[in-house]
Design an enzyme around this catalytic site. Structure first.
Site, PDB file in Angstrom:
ATOM      1  NE  ARG A 156     -19.741 -18.764  52.944  1.00  0.00           N
ATOM      2  CZ  ARG A 156     -19.880 -18.079  51.809  1.00  0.00           C
ATOM      3  NH1 ARG A 156     -20.995 -18.164  51.116  1.00  0.00           N
ATOM      4  NH2 ARG A 156     -18.885 -17.343  51.354  1.00  0.00           N
ATOM      5  CG  ASN A 204      -7.220 -37.085  30.985  1.00  0.00           C
ATOM      6  OD1 ASN A 204      -8.160 -37.325  30.235  1.00  0.00           O
ATOM      7  ND2 ASN A 204      -5.982 -37.024  30.556  1.00  0.00           N
ATOM      8  NE  ARG A 248      -2.173 -42.223  38.484  1.00  0.00           N
ATOM      9  CZ  ARG A 248      -2.876 -43.334  38.256  1.00  0.00           C
ATOM     10  NH1 ARG A 248      -2.689 -44.000  37.131  1.00  0.00           N
ATOM     11  NH2 ARG A 248      -3.746 -43.787  39.148  1.00  0.00           N
ATOM     12  CG  HIS A 274       3.083 -40.783  31.071  1.00  0.00           C
ATOM     13  ND1 HIS A 274       2.021 -40.822  31.939  1.00  0.00           N
ATOM     14  CD2 HIS A 274       3.686 -42.006  31.162  1.00  0.00           C
ATOM     15  CE1 HIS A 274       1.961 -42.013  32.528  1.00  0.00           C
ATOM     16  NE2 HIS A 274       2.969 -42.740  32.072  1.00  0.00           N
ATOM     17  CE  LYS A 314      -0.089 -35.140  29.754  1.00  0.00           C
ATOM     18  NZ  LYS A 314       0.696 -36.224  30.384  1.00  0.00           N
ATOM     19  CG  HIS A 335       3.277 -34.420  33.909  1.00  0.00           C
ATOM     20  ND1 HIS A 335       2.180 -35.208  34.183  1.00  0.00           N
ATOM     21  CD2 HIS A 335       3.405 -33.564  34.964  1.00  0.00           C
ATOM     22  CE1 HIS A 335       1.651 -34.829  35.340  1.00  0.00           C
ATOM     23  NE2 HIS A 335       2.377 -33.841  35.829  1.00  0.00           N
ATOM     24  CE1 TYR A 388      -2.493 -35.772  34.296  1.00  0.00           C
ATOM     25  CE2 TYR A 388      -4.546 -36.525  35.276  1.00  0.00           C
ATOM     26  CZ  TYR A 388      -3.185 -36.661  35.083  1.00  0.00           C
ATOM     27  OH  TYR A 388      -2.509 -37.691  35.694  1.00  0.00           O
ATOM     28  CD  GLU A 396      -0.118 -40.046  24.657  1.00  0.00           C
ATOM     29  OE1 GLU A 396       0.628 -39.736  25.605  1.00  0.00           O
ATOM     30  OE2 GLU A 396      -0.857 -39.233  24.087  1.00  0.00           O
ATOM     31  CG  ASP A 455       4.289 -45.459  33.707  1.00  0.00           C
ATOM     32  OD1 ASP A 455       4.235 -45.274  32.475  1.00  0.00           O
ATOM     33  OD2 ASP A 455       3.539 -44.871  34.511  1.00  0.00           O
TER      34      ASP A 455
END
Length: 199
Positions: free
Chosen positions: A23, A49, A59, A62, A72, A119, A132, A143, A169
């Site tokens: 399944r 997120n 990405r 950060h 996270k 990260h 996340y 940030e 970035d």
């Protein structure tokens, strides 16, 4: 599921048992008791997120000011990503070190990244979905970022994949520049913060 520490203090990888049958599959990707036993902390959920990335999307790196920063706990729900934890805590025995984990929709590993760590991830497939759980909500004024292609940092991104960065970035400072600007968290302050979470 089980969690084991990575080589950077404050980072763990969760390796669940995946049950397969005709399944489909089932696995637990978070259990509070296992999390607390492994990390000594309780993950306070403030934000969740969901990101979708085409192959090559990079990405990060950060991080957020400590305190309160943003811990996270994340996994790749579809496709695969090359996930990276970076120790950016000034004074840490592993300052400047990075470690990677492949997160995908087969092994279903998850990574926990404590406050004060950097990260980043690169999508290895199209439509890579990362989810996340975050200890704090997004706050733009707290940030920061570090150039993920900083040669001194030396992250060995997968070969044969062209990195696609956001303008923000791509314009991020190198690790050395971020340190000179006073943006990086201090290891001692992070350690005190972790102790408060365990109290």
């Amino acid at each position: 599921m089980s969690m084991r520490p990575l080589g950077i203090e404050g980072a763990w990888v969760s390796e669940p048992k995946v049950f397969l049958d005709d399944r489909g599959s089932f696995h637990e990707w978070f259990r509070v008791e296992t999390f607390r036993e492994s990390t000594g902390q309780i993950l306070s959920l403030s934000q969740a997120n969901y990101s979708v990335s085409c192959r090559g999307t990079l990405r990060g790196v950060h991080f957020a000011d400590v305190p309160p920063s943003q811990a996270k706990y994340l996994k790749c729900a579809k496709g695969a990503v090359f996930d990276v934890v970076v120790d950016i805590r000034v004074g840490s025995p592993t300052f400047g070190r990075w470690e990677s984990v492949i997160l995908d929709d087969e092994d279903h590993r998850a990574v926990y990244i404590s406050e004060g760590l950097g990260h980043a991830f690169m999508a290895l497939t199209d439509d890579a979905v990362v989810v996340y759980l975050c200890s704090e909500g997004y706050a733009p004024e707290r940030e920061h970022g570090i150039d993920p292609l900083d040669p001194e940092l030396g992250i060995e991104w997968p070969s044969g994949v062209t990195p696609l960065l956001s303008d923000k970035d791509a314009a991020a400072p190198t690790l050395a520049e971020a340190r000179r600007q006073g943006l990086l968290p201090a290891y001692e302050e992070c350690s005190r913060f972790y102790a408060g979470l365990r109290a």
